[in-house]
Design a protein around this motif. Structure first.
Motif, short mmCIF file in Angstrom:
data_model
loop_
_atom_site.label_atom_id
_atom_site.label_comp_id
_atom_site.label_asym_id
_atom_site.label_seq_id
_atom_site.Cartn_x
_atom_site.Cartn_y
_atom_site.Cartn_z
N UNK A 14 36.89 33.43 31.40
CA UNK A 14 37.78 32.29 31.62
C UNK A 14 39.24 32.72 31.66
N UNK A 15 39.61 33.66 30.81
CA UNK A 15 41.01 34.08 30.73
C UNK A 15 41.47 34.86 31.95
N UNK A 16 40.58 35.60 32.58
CA UNK A 16 40.97 36.51 33.66
C UNK A 16 40.62 36.01 35.06
N UNK A 17 39.97 34.86 35.17
CA UNK A 17 39.53 34.40 36.48
C UNK A 17 40.69 34.12 37.42
N UNK A 18 41.75 33.48 36.94
CA UNK A 18 42.90 33.17 37.79
C UNK A 18 43.63 34.43 38.22
#
Length: 476
Positions: free
Chosen positions: A77-81
């Motif tokens: 979730x933290x690195x998807x963007x």
């Protein structure tokens, strides 16, 4: 079919004339993209049937293995963007292959793990990083390669079908592999599939060249990552400590508010932010993101509730539980693969609304039949309806969001879209678990399903606000 001339591939890769690429070649390039979504969805669900075996083999606790699953969700979730931004900077195909390689390495380390520490490094950290790198290119490339509405609907339908099959069949395949060989073989299976995808990706063409000058907003990336981590931790903490969960959620909301202030400040200075604010100003896209979030919330929340009920209340093993879940897998596959035909006949708003209606109806059938019979097989009609409903709406929801923005914003919107969907999966599992985990008997089981049905009605309301006719794709 004869090979595509090198000049034609070059034209496609530089974005000069995508229409010159034969349709058959584009369809072949869909295979590695769909398989990539399958393996990521499979990894997210098959661990649930291996927790007991892993904890005993690694001499740890069930909570320790659950920690590994939690860390995976947080990393992803933290690195998807940022993963979407890196796809634009270094190239979609390069990020896809790099993500697959990192993922494969993580799977092999997990298979060889002598203890919980290496399992967390392999499964949670490396597979989480690999997923964040490879998933955004899957959706960006699909959007760029398939420009016609019907073709894009069919392509997304195939990808979402493979993702749904991976999520729904993960417990069955994981249970079969674990029972026949062992839990480590499930990670070897993932590594082998990843190797196959890398081979199939050799002929994959990137329609747009990389943009090495693309600025990566590290401050924005840090703020968004911390905010999302706090939110997910808060959601996952709801089972144990309500006050801690509330504190984490409030802290996450404050950090995310700081992230939006940071973005606004960078835009005023003429600097490139991690996510431009215009992504949040498109009403159609915002509604589409809400429907995506709700769909994955229902799908993963339902999987948790039904799997818990079957194994804890009815005493079913992993294989028996997975067999019952084949009803939802079959329904999802049938409607997802019909996405092209549906897109030619019905507006995307109509399909999303129909999907939520059938899904909520399926939840009602689950509650009614399960309460009236001790036979677990009475769950299959409801699961079939839910699979049909989710399969109908997954593709148009993705298409609504991806098609709302021009090519130069596909990296950002793809990362945001996948982040929202992953948060939906986390919220669904946490919300359902909060209701059922205290005493997984018929009462809490039904209550959890009612909660998921309420979310489904909320998704239906958001879908009803979508434009009656699809908005045309905007070009930059």
């Amino acid at each position: 079919m004869s090979p595509v001339p090198e000049s034609e591939v070059t034209a496609v890769q530089t974005g000069q004339d995508l229409t010159r690429m034969p349709r058959g070649r584009r369809r072949r390039m869909l295979a590695p993209l769909a398989l990539a979504q399958f393996i990521c969805s499979f990894a997210g669900s098959n661990m649930t049937v291996m927790i007991q075996d892993i904890s005993e083999d690694l001499d740890t606790t069930v909570q320790g293995v659950q920690t590994a699953i939690t860390v995976f969700l947080l990393v992803m979730a933290a690195l998807m963007i940022p993963g979407g931004i890196l796809s634009d900077r270094y190239g979609r195909k390069r990020c896809l292959v790099t993500g697959l390689a990192v993922y494969g390495l993580g799977a092999l380390l997990s298979a060889l793990a002598p203890g919980l520490g290496l399992l967390i490094l392999g499964n949670s950290i490396l597979e989480g990083i690999g997923t964040a790198l490879l998933i955004p290119p899957v959706y960006i490339l699909t959007t760029l390669l398939f420009t016609e509405v019907a073709d894009r609907a069919r392509a997304f339908g195939t990808i979402m079908a493979m993702g749904g099959i991976g999520a729904a069949a993960g417990p069955l395949l994981g249970g079969l592999i674990t029972s026949a060989v062992g839990w480590r073989a499930a990670f070897v299976f993932q590594a082998l599939v990843v190797a196959l995808i890398i081979v199939l990706s050799r002929d994959l063409a990137d329609p747009l060249p990389p943009d090495p000058g693309r600025d990566l907003d590290t401050g924005g990336a840090a703020l968004s990552a911390v905010g999302l981590v706090l939110v997910v931790m808060g959601i996952l903490a709801t089972d144990d400590n309500g006050w801690l969960a509330a504190a984490l959620l409030v802290a996450g909301a404050l950090v995310l508010a700081g992230f939006f202030r940071w973005v606004r400040r960078r835009e005023r200075r003429g600097e490139q932010p991690l996510l431009p604010l215009e992504l949040f100003r498109d009403r159609t896209s915002n509604l589409g993101l809400i429907t995506q979030h709700t769909q994955w919330l229902i799908l993963m929340g339902l999987s948790f509730v039904v799997a818990t009920y079957l194994q804890v209340v009815r005493g079913y093993d992993a294989i028996e539980t997975g067999v019952i879940f084949t009803a939802s897998t079959a329904g999802l596959l049938a409607t997802s693969l019909g996405a092209e035909r549906f897109a030619r006949r019905r507006a995307q708003r109509t399909l999303v609304m129909a999907g939520f209606t059938v899904t909520v109806g399926g939840i009602g059938v689950l509650i009614g039949l399960a309460a009236g019979s001790p036979d677990a097989w009475v769950l299959t009609p409801g699961l079939l309806l839910i699979g049909l409903g989710v399969g109908v709406m997954l593709t148009p929801s993705v298409n609504v969001v991806q098609s709302a923005f021009p090519e130069d914003l596909q990296g950002e919107i793809s990362g945001l879209s996948r982040c929202v969907s992953n948060l939906g999966s986390s919220v669904g599992t946490a919300v359902a678990g909060t209701v059922i985990v205290a005493d997984p008997a018929v009462g809490p089981y039904a209550a959890a399903l009612v909660v998921l049905a309420v979310f489904g009605l909320g998704g239906l309301g958001a879908a009803a606000l979508l434009p009656r006719t699809p908005a045309p794709t905007r070009h930059g």
